[in-house]
Write an enzyme that holds these catalytic residues in place. Structure first.
Site, PDB file in Angstrom:
ATOM      1  N   GLU A 173      -0.698  48.349 -10.968  1.00 51.50           N
ATOM      2  CA  GLU A 173       0.640  48.124 -11.529  1.00 51.50           C
ATOM      3  C   GLU A 173       1.247  49.446 -12.021  1.00 51.50           C
ATOM      4  O   GLU A 173       1.688  49.568 -13.181  1.00 51.50           O
ATOM      5  CB  GLU A 173       0.606  47.057 -12.629  1.00 51.50           C
ATOM      6  CG  GLU A 173       0.179  45.709 -12.073  1.00 51.50           C
ATOM      7  CD  GLU A 173       0.447  44.492 -12.970  1.00 51.50           C
ATOM      8  OE1 GLU A 173       0.805  44.658 -14.142  1.00 51.50           O
ATOM      9  OE2 GLU A 173       0.278  43.357 -12.466  1.00 51.50           O
ATOM     10  N   GLU A 299      -3.826  40.111  -7.449  1.00 51.70           N
ATOM     11  CA  GLU A 299      -3.715  39.311  -8.672  1.00 51.70           C
ATOM     12  C   GLU A 299      -2.797  38.137  -8.378  1.00 51.70           C
ATOM     13  O   GLU A 299      -1.631  38.324  -8.036  1.00 51.70           O
ATOM     14  CB  GLU A 299      -3.162  40.131  -9.840  1.00 51.70           C
ATOM     15  CG  GLU A 299      -4.159  41.151 -10.350  1.00 51.70           C
ATOM     16  CD  GLU A 299      -3.712  41.870 -11.624  1.00 51.70           C
ATOM     17  OE1 GLU A 299      -2.978  41.269 -12.425  1.00 51.70           O
ATOM     18  OE2 GLU A 299      -4.113  43.035 -11.788  1.00 51.70           O
TER      19      GLU A 299
HETATM   20  O1  AHR Z   1      -4.461  39.690 -15.223  1.00 46.50           O
HETATM   21  C1  AHR Z   1      -3.857  40.093 -16.400  1.00 46.50           C
HETATM   22  C2  AHR Z   1      -2.939  41.290 -16.226  1.00 46.50           C
HETATM   23  O2  AHR Z   1      -1.857  40.938 -15.431  1.00 46.50           O
HETATM   24  C3  AHR Z   1      -3.523  42.473 -15.533  1.00 46.50           C
HETATM   25  O3  AHR Z   1      -4.233  43.305 -16.379  1.00 46.50           O
HETATM   26  C4  AHR Z   1      -2.308  43.190 -15.024  1.00 46.50           C
HETATM   27  O4  AHR Z   1      -2.572  43.934 -13.860  1.00 46.50           O
HETATM   28  C5  AHR Z   1      -1.317  42.078 -14.806  1.00 46.50           C
HETATM   29  O5  AHR Z   1      -0.094  42.370 -15.367  1.00 46.50           O
END
Ligand code: AHR
Length: 496
Positions: A173, A299
């Site tokens: 991110e 994710e």
């Molecule tokens: O999964 C939780 C968080 O969500 C992670 O650390 C981040 O990459 C995303 O914003």
């Protein structure tokens, strides 16, 4: 009536097993109190790693595990997590609850965990606050077999042979918690960091660039444009993050207290993944028509309000039948875009967000999402069969959403598996399944469903939502299969 046509003679892409991957961060009780108990714990463990958790995850054959973050990755300095545990420096986990991280779970412990799980490690490097040298040395530490400062340090710390880690993420991110960069600035950084993620022996690292947040299409465009080299793309994968959040970020909604309206909105938000994969994929196609770069959804999952009374920074939420449907919908989408989606990682494996396992002291429970992972194992590395879905819809605000989704594949024994979801909270739905190009009979069926939308498993009632046998499919005698899909269900049929 709903209709699903499977073009069984037109299998055209492999569904990578890595679509069924996992993500575990130093966040809340995912690592500490999830995987890791330490060697002196009374909870049965192998070198500090919980035995029950490893056995449960081995059963669903998790193909890879992404670590150490997440946002944590861009604050993590890996050299703090090696050597004698008592000498490792402590740090503050600023993103997640401001708790002390004592670094007792580091590179050796993570890679031991992966070996116990028989899964591939996916390490996410620190670009936000780390250096090129730091990432380059981490790769050398993990992967170099010869004599070098890092390989020697690894040996001094008790590991002779390299681990040959293949998957390397270059930042997480980077548009947000990983450095707040513009796509142009990140693309330049990606190029620089990626050069020093070296190949050792025959192990060419698979480099994953930080991709967009949900519909940030400009990020994808800039990255694809600016990370081309003389001989093609300089990356193997581009990540995408998207979470299913029924409400606003400030009030996401409860994991267990919800009604039909929230159920349907959650499904609508889960369906957004289809549009994201299609549109990001179309941009990637412009720059990479041969599809050498995979879309890596590292994710995904539901994100609700934390359970009342728990640390807001720990992101602990329960997991209900609604999560099982969200999982089925996502897997159908990923399977259907197998030509571009090379990997996906649920956030997160244990005790955080859409977990497959919850623990409390020595107790452990498998969530409804776990059972969907179990059901979809049949698609690992199978040949994707194109499906055409005609679904009834359900009105939602000014919009309407489909009730049924599907995906299909053929395994190495030529068995065909068709997976279906029905999000209708009240009614069973009739479906006509047509297999073109083969004649098949039904061998078996599996289902995950339950009486109520909010049904879930607890430490005291761990079998409320599980996978059961399904017998609601029958041949109509004309080469078609009639399926009665119970309300709120995920089903997989096996045909041969
Ligand atoms: O999964 C939780 C968080 O969500 C992670 O650390 C981040 O990459 C995303 O914003």
């Amino acid at each position: 009536m709903n209709r699903v046509i499977v073009n069984a003679a037109q299998g055209d892409a492999r569904i990578s097993r890595h679509i069924y991957g996992h993500f575990s961060e130093h966040l809340g009780r995912c690592i500490y109190g999830g995987f890791w108990e330490g060697e002196d714990s009374p909870i049965p463990n192998v070198r500090g790693i919980r035995k029950d958790v490893v056995a449960a995850l081995k059963k669903i054959k998790i193909p890879n595990l992404r670590w150490p973050g997440g946002c944590f990755a861009d604050e993590y300095h890996w050299q703090d997590g090696i050597g004698p545990r008592s000498e490792r420096p402590k740090m503050i986990n600023t993103h997640w609850g401001g708790v002390t991280e004592d670094n007792s779970f580091g590179t050796h412990e993570f890679l031991d965990l992966c070996e116990q799980l028989e899964t591939e490690p996916y390490i996410c490097g620190n670009v936000g606050s780390g250096t090129v040298q730091e990432l380059s040395q981490w790769v050398e530490y993990c992967n170099f077999d010869g004599v070098s400062p890092m390989a020697d340090l690894r040996r001094k710390n008790g590991r002779d042979k390299p681990w040959d880690v293949k998957f390397w993420g270059i930042g997480n991110e980077s548009w947000g918690c990983g450095g707040d960069m513009t796509p142009e600035f990140y693309a330049d950084n990606y190029r620089r960091y990626a050069v020093y993620v070296r190949k050792y022996g025959n192990n060419a690292p698979y480099k994953i660039a930080c991709g967009p947040n949900d519909s940030n299409y400009n990020w994808t465009k800039v990255l694809m444009e600016k990370t081309r080299g003389k001989h093609g793309p300089l990356m193997d994968g581009l990540s995408l993050h998207y979470y299913t959040v029924p409400g606003e970020w400030a009030r996401k909604g409860s994991a267990l207290e919800f009604g039909e309206a929230e159920w349907l909105i959650t499904m609508q938000k889960a369906y957004v993944m289809d549009e994201l994969v299609r549109k990001h994929g179309a941009i990637m196609d412009e720059y990479d028509p041969l599809r050498k770069v995979a879309l890596i959804i590292d994710e995904w999952g539901t994100w609700f309000d934390v359970e009342p009374g728990t640390n807001p920074g720990f992101l602990y939420q329960q997991n209900s039948l609604r999560d099982a449907l969200v999982a089925g919908i996502h897997f159908n989408i990923f399977n259907n875009y197998a030509e571009r989606v090379g990997m996906a990682n649920i956030a997160q494996t244990i005790n955080v967000l859409q977990s497959v396992i919850l623990t409390e002291g020595r107790k452990m429970v498998l969530t409804p999402t776990y059972h969907v992972f179990d059901m979809y194992q049949v698609h690992h590395d199978a040949l994707r069969l194109p499906v055409h879905v005609e679904s009834e819809t359900c009105p939602l605000g000014f919009d309407s959403i489909p009730l049924v989704t599907a995906s299909a594949s053929e395994d190495e024994n030529r068995r065909i598996h068709v997976s279906l979801t029905n999000i209708d909270p009240k009614n069973e739905r009739q479906l006509c399944l047509e297999l073109r190009g083969v004649s098949c009979k039904i061998l078996s069926g599996k289902i995950v469903t339950s009486e109520n939308m909010t049904d879930h498993n607890t430490f005291d009632n761990s079998e409320k939502v599980t996978m059961k046998d399904f017998s609601g499919a029958s041949s109509d005698g004309n080469g078609r299969i009639k399926v009665t899909l119970p309300p709120k269900s995920v089903v997989t049929l096996e045909l041969a």
